[in-house]
Design a protein around this motif. Structure first.
Motif, PDB file in Angstrom:
ATOM      1  N   LEU A 126       0.824  -1.208   0.000  1.00 43.83           N
ATOM      2  CA  LEU A 126       0.000   0.000   0.000  1.00 43.83           C
ATOM      3  C   LEU A 126       0.855   1.254   0.000  1.00 43.83           C
ATOM      4  CD1 LEU A 126      -2.452  -0.983   2.904  1.00 43.83           C
ATOM      5  CD2 LEU A 126      -2.900  -1.187   0.449  1.00 43.83           C
ATOM      6  N   SER A 127       0.299   2.335  -0.514  1.00 42.74           N
ATOM      7  CA  SER A 127       0.946   3.646  -0.391  1.00 42.74           C
ATOM      8  C   SER A 127       0.767   4.129   1.041  1.00 42.74           C
ATOM      9  CB  SER A 127       0.292   4.641  -1.359  1.00 42.74           C
ATOM     10  OG  SER A 127      -1.035   4.922  -0.933  1.00 42.74           O
ATOM     11  N   ALA A 128       1.510   5.161   1.425  1.00 46.16           N
ATOM     12  CA  ALA A 128       1.363   5.738   2.763  1.00 46.16           C
ATOM     13  C   ALA A 128      -0.061   6.244   2.957  1.00 46.16           C
ATOM     14  CB  ALA A 128       2.376   6.867   2.957  1.00 46.16           C
ATOM     15  N   LYS A 129      -0.606   6.875   1.935  1.00 43.55           N
ATOM     16  CA  LYS A 129      -1.971   7.401   2.008  1.00 43.55           C
ATOM     17  C   LYS A 129      -2.970   6.284   2.282  1.00 43.55           C
ATOM     18  CE  LYS A 129      -3.747   8.320  -1.981  1.00 43.55           C
ATOM     19  NZ  LYS A 129      -4.030   8.965  -3.274  1.00 43.55           N
ATOM     20  N   ASP A 130      -2.812   5.143   1.605  1.00 39.75           N
ATOM     21  CA  ASP A 130      -3.753   4.037   1.779  1.00 39.75           C
ATOM     22  C   ASP A 130      -3.535   3.295   3.101  1.00 39.75           C
ATOM     23  OD1 ASP A 130      -4.938   4.726  -0.591  1.00 39.75           O
ATOM     24  OD2 ASP A 130      -3.844   3.245  -1.770  1.00 39.75           O
ATOM     25  N   THR A 131      -2.309   3.283   3.598  1.00 41.52           N
ATOM     26  CA  THR A 131      -2.030   2.690   4.903  1.00 41.52           C
ATOM     27  C   THR A 131      -2.788   3.436   5.995  1.00 41.52           C
ATOM     28  OG1 THR A 131       0.150   1.947   4.188  1.00 41.52           O
ATOM     29  CG2 THR A 131      -0.190   2.121   6.552  1.00 41.52           C
ATOM     30  N   GLU A 132      -2.968   4.730   5.791  1.00 40.80           N
ATOM     31  CA  GLU A 132      -3.665   5.573   6.767  1.00 40.80           C
ATOM     32  C   GLU A 132      -5.133   5.777   6.412  1.00 40.80           C
ATOM     33  OE1 GLU A 132      -1.344   9.135   7.012  1.00 40.80           O
ATOM     34  OE2 GLU A 132       0.454   8.038   7.589  1.00 40.80           O
ATOM     35  N   GLY A 133      -5.691   4.911   5.569  1.00 40.34           N
ATOM     36  CA  GLY A 133      -7.080   5.040   5.147  1.00 40.34           C
ATOM     37  C   GLY A 133      -8.050   5.038   6.321  1.00 40.34           C
ATOM     38  N   LEU A 134      -9.167   5.711   6.122  1.00 38.51           N
ATOM     39  CA  LEU A 134     -10.194   5.828   7.154  1.00 38.51           C
ATOM     40  C   LEU A 134     -11.039   4.562   7.257  1.00 38.51           C
ATOM     41  CD1 LEU A 134     -11.584   9.380   6.242  1.00 38.51           C
ATOM     42  CD2 LEU A 134      -9.989   8.804   8.088  1.00 38.51           C
ATOM     43  N   ASP A 135     -11.605   4.334   8.431  1.00 34.69           N
ATOM     44  CA  ASP A 135     -12.632   3.310   8.581  1.00 34.69           C
ATOM     45  C   ASP A 135     -13.859   3.784   7.816  1.00 34.69           C
ATOM     46  OD1 ASP A 135     -11.030   1.827  10.288  1.00 34.69           O
ATOM     47  OD2 ASP A 135     -11.971   2.609  12.106  1.00 34.69           O
ATOM     48  N   PHE A 136     -14.591   2.857   7.234  1.00 36.44           N
ATOM     49  CA  PHE A 136     -15.790   3.208   6.475  1.00 36.44           C
ATOM     50  C   PHE A 136     -16.750   4.045   7.323  1.00 36.44           C
ATOM     51  CE2 PHE A 136     -20.192   2.379   5.273  1.00 36.44           C
ATOM     52  CZ  PHE A 136     -20.173   2.795   3.941  1.00 36.44           C
ATOM     53  N   LYS A 137     -16.937   3.679   8.581  1.00 36.85           N
ATOM     54  CA  LYS A 137     -17.896   4.379   9.447  1.00 36.85           C
ATOM     55  C   LYS A 137     -17.490   5.826   9.724  1.00 36.85           C
ATOM     56  CE  LYS A 137     -19.648   0.232  11.651  1.00 36.85           C
ATOM     57  NZ  LYS A 137     -19.747  -0.561  12.877  1.00 36.85           N
ATOM     58  N   LEU A 138     -16.207   6.149   9.580  1.00 30.94           N
ATOM     59  CA  LEU A 138     -15.723   7.510   9.807  1.00 30.94           C
ATOM     60  C   LEU A 138     -15.546   8.297   8.514  1.00 30.94           C
ATOM     61  CD1 LEU A 138     -12.996   6.738  12.502  1.00 30.94           C
ATOM     62  CD2 LEU A 138     -15.349   7.512  12.861  1.00 30.94           C
ATOM     63  N   ALA A 139     -15.650   7.628   7.386  1.00 31.54           N
ATOM     64  CA  ALA A 139     -15.416   8.276   6.095  1.00 31.54           C
ATOM     65  C   ALA A 139     -16.616   9.130   5.692  1.00 31.54           C
ATOM     66  CB  ALA A 139     -15.159   7.220   5.016  1.00 31.54           C
TER      67      ALA A 139
END
Length: 182
Positions: A165-178
């Motif tokens: 994963l990219s750094a951005k995707d490693t830090e992706g949000l939980d669906f419930k918080l997106a």
């Protein structure tokens, strides 16, 4: 072209008619009037092309502003491509569609605006091409965790190993918080 329905009515699989002989093949990959009549009445403003190695997962991405619809296909290799409905008012909110796209099957996937999108490379490498209905706007881009349990995507991970994963995707949000769309 052949249109294939998916469990989410707005997401479509498109199979081109391929004409081939011993010299190779020909296919029409896009026709504006057919697309507008059969898939979505949209205009495309940007084409993108990426190359990724085996085991790389890109996504799940969407933009809150300059929201993009994407017509995606693979010109070399194979990916598992996913669209997640982020439209809160939709009957399919939080549901996903996943499909194998490859240079061999020549299928395309229409991912409408209001959906998060991502793909995982299952071949040695893959070249991924997509047309967008609006311009890339990094300031409003959101990334959701690829492995969010609420969505429950069944990624075909090679040997069950975590994807790259990219750094951005490693830090992706939980669906419930997106953030979602109305």
């Amino acid at each position: 072209m052949n249109l294939i329905e998916t469990p989410i009515p707005d997401v479509k699989i498109i199979e081109p008619r391929v004409f081939g002989d011993e010299r190779g093949f020909f296919m029409e990959t896009f026709r504006d009037d057919w697309f507008k009549q059969n898939v979505a009445n949209v205009d495309f403003v940007q084409d993108n092309h990426s190359k990724s190695k085996h085991g790389i997962l890109r996504g799940l991405h969407y933009q809150l502003e300059h929201t993009q619809g994407k017509l995606v296909r693979v010109t070399s290799g194979e990916v598992y491509d996913v669209a997640v409905d982020m439209r809160k008012s939709s009957a399919t909110f939080g549901k996903c569609v996943g499909v194998l796209l490859s240079a061999e099957n020549k299928r395309q996937l229409w991912v409408p605006a209001g959906f998060a999108h991502g793909f995982y490379v299952t071949s040695e490498f893959a070249e991924f091409c997509y047309r967008c209905t609006d311009y890339y706007h990094p300031e409003s881009e959101v990334s959701i965790r690829y492995d969010d349990p609420t969505i429950g995507i069944n990624w075909p991970l090679v040997n069950g190993e975590a994807p790259s994963l990219s750094a951005k995707d490693t830090e992706g949000l939980d669906f419930k918080l997106a953030p979602s769309f109305d």
